[in-house]
Design an enzyme around this catalytic site. Sequence first.
Site, mmCIF file in Angstrom:
data_model
loop_
_atom_site.group_PDB
_atom_site.id
_atom_site.type_symbol
_atom_site.label_atom_id
_atom_site.label_comp_id
_atom_site.label_asym_id
_atom_site.label_seq_id
_atom_site.Cartn_x
_atom_site.Cartn_y
_atom_site.Cartn_z
ATOM 1 N N ARG A 48 0.865 -1.191 0.000
ATOM 2 C CA ARG A 48 0.000 0.000 0.000
ATOM 3 C C ARG A 48 0.896 1.235 0.000
ATOM 4 N NH1 ARG A 48 -2.073 3.484 3.869
ATOM 5 N NH2 ARG A 48 -4.144 4.351 3.403
ATOM 6 N N SER A 119 -13.153 -2.938 0.647
ATOM 7 C CA SER A 119 -13.494 -2.304 1.923
ATOM 8 C C SER A 119 -14.993 -2.046 1.976
ATOM 9 C CB SER A 119 -12.795 -0.947 2.054
ATOM 10 O OG SER A 119 -11.418 -1.105 1.854
ATOM 11 N N LYS A 148 -4.172 6.329 8.406
ATOM 12 C CA LYS A 148 -4.963 6.675 7.217
ATOM 13 C C LYS A 148 -5.744 7.941 7.541
ATOM 14 C CE LYS A 148 -8.856 4.916 4.443
ATOM 15 N NZ LYS A 148 -8.501 5.510 3.131
HETATM 16 C C1 LIG Z 1 -7.428 -5.284 4.089
HETATM 17 C C2 LIG Z 1 -7.756 -3.856 3.830
HETATM 18 N N1 LIG Z 1 -8.929 -3.338 4.315
HETATM 19 C C3 LIG Z 1 -9.235 -2.034 4.075
HETATM 20 C C4 LIG Z 1 -8.360 -1.234 3.355
HETATM 21 C C5 LIG Z 1 -8.717 0.222 3.072
HETATM 22 O O1 LIG Z 1 -8.942 0.380 1.690
HETATM 23 P P1 LIG Z 1 -9.518 1.794 1.178
HETATM 24 O O2 LIG Z 1 -10.783 2.080 1.887
HETATM 25 O O3 LIG Z 1 -9.549 1.774 -0.296
HETATM 26 O O4 LIG Z 1 -8.425 2.843 1.685
HETATM 27 P P2 LIG Z 1 -6.885 2.917 1.231
HETATM 28 O O5 LIG Z 1 -6.168 1.779 1.937
HETATM 29 O O6 LIG Z 1 -6.824 2.739 -0.262
HETATM 30 O O7 LIG Z 1 -6.414 4.268 1.705
HETATM 31 C C6 LIG Z 1 -7.175 -1.803 2.862
HETATM 32 N N2 LIG Z 1 -6.285 -1.053 2.133
HETATM 33 N N3 LIG Z 1 -6.887 -3.099 3.105
HETATM 34 C C1 LIG Z 2 -5.688 1.215 5.405
HETATM 35 C C2 LIG Z 2 -6.699 1.432 6.473
HETATM 36 N N1 LIG Z 2 -8.037 1.291 6.225
HETATM 37 C C3 LIG Z 2 -8.821 1.526 7.264
HETATM 38 S S1 LIG Z 2 -7.862 1.991 8.627
HETATM 39 C C4 LIG Z 2 -6.390 1.819 7.747
HETATM 40 C C5 LIG Z 2 -5.058 2.081 8.364
HETATM 41 C C6 LIG Z 2 -4.621 0.940 9.229
HETATM 42 O O1 LIG Z 2 -3.352 1.260 9.801
HETATM 43 P P1 LIG Z 2 -3.011 0.886 11.323
HETATM 44 O O2 LIG Z 2 -3.008 -0.609 11.417
HETATM 45 O O3 LIG Z 2 -1.625 1.471 11.532
HETATM 46 O O4 LIG Z 2 -4.051 1.521 12.174
#
Ligand SMILES: Cc1ncc(COP(=O)(O)OP(=O)(O)O)c(N)n1
Ligand SMILES: Cc1ncsc1CCOP(=O)(O)O
Length: 225
Positions: A48, A119, A148
């Site tokens: 990511r 998601s 995030k």
């Molecule tokens: C396993 C997993 N779950 C949720 C997310 C979040 O995806 P998204 O809502 O598209 O947000 P971003 O990660 O793209 O900022 C994820 N990446 N992985």
């Molecule tokens: C990618 C993403 N989607 C929902 S919360 C998040 C961030 C998760 O990061 P952390 O495990 O450090 O809280």
Amino acid sequence: MLEMRIPSHQLRDLLKLYFIMGSQNTDKDPRFVLEEAIQGGITLFQFREKGEGAKTGGEKEELARSLMQLCRNHGIPFIVNDDIDLAIAIDADGVHVGQDDEDVAAVRERIGDKILGVSAHTLKEVEEAIEDGADYLGIGPIFPTGTKPDAKKPQGDTLIRAVRKEKIDIPIVGIGGITAENASFVIQSGADGISLISAISQAASPKESSKQLLERIMVPLAQNK
Ligand SMILES: Cc1ncc(COP(=O)(O)OP(=O)(O)O)c(N)n1
Ligand SMILES: Cc1ncsc1CCOP(=O)(O)O
Ligand SMILES: [Mg+2]
């Protein structure tokens, strides 16, 4: 070669300890962090690379290929977040998209039988994602997260429990602010695994942190069976 979608039972095992990272999530060499996390027992990895300080273009692809090779060396599937073109270009094992990314049905069309994670933040989004071809759901943020900036409001275990109450059996991973201290709560809600960034990428020892997270979810996972 005849390919097929990954069976749910196999995906549930992969979702147990789902590490997510980009170079922007660590001050260390991301290759070192991923190798350590693999040694510590992660079961799935998502690349990511996004937000402040993230690589782009050729540098991003080069890092993706390097991290994917580490995963391939250990039989860990490699998932790409958001960037479908990159996932196809490097023949990743799957992609993850959210509600603000490329249309799920269109992504399914583009990636064939690769793993597709989506998601979801409401029951409606859950049902739409399943309809459009999702193999697993990422539900959260469960807890507050600083990783995030545009994350939605933390929802605890409400949606995961609601999905399971509806007898919707799709593999689910919780995400958002998950640590060794609160990991069992996520599994007890009915999730098949935990996904996280900073609990491993920011740890003094990514290997020890991964091992501890795995230890904390083994019993609640067994109780869910
Ligand atoms: C396993 C997993 N779950 C949720 C997310 C979040 O995806 P998204 O809502 O598209 O947000 P971003 O990660 O793209 O900022 C994820 N990446 N992985
Ligand atoms: C990618 C993403 N989607 C929902 S919360 C998040 C961030 C998760 O990061 P952390 O495990 O450090 O809280
Ligand atoms: Mg996204």
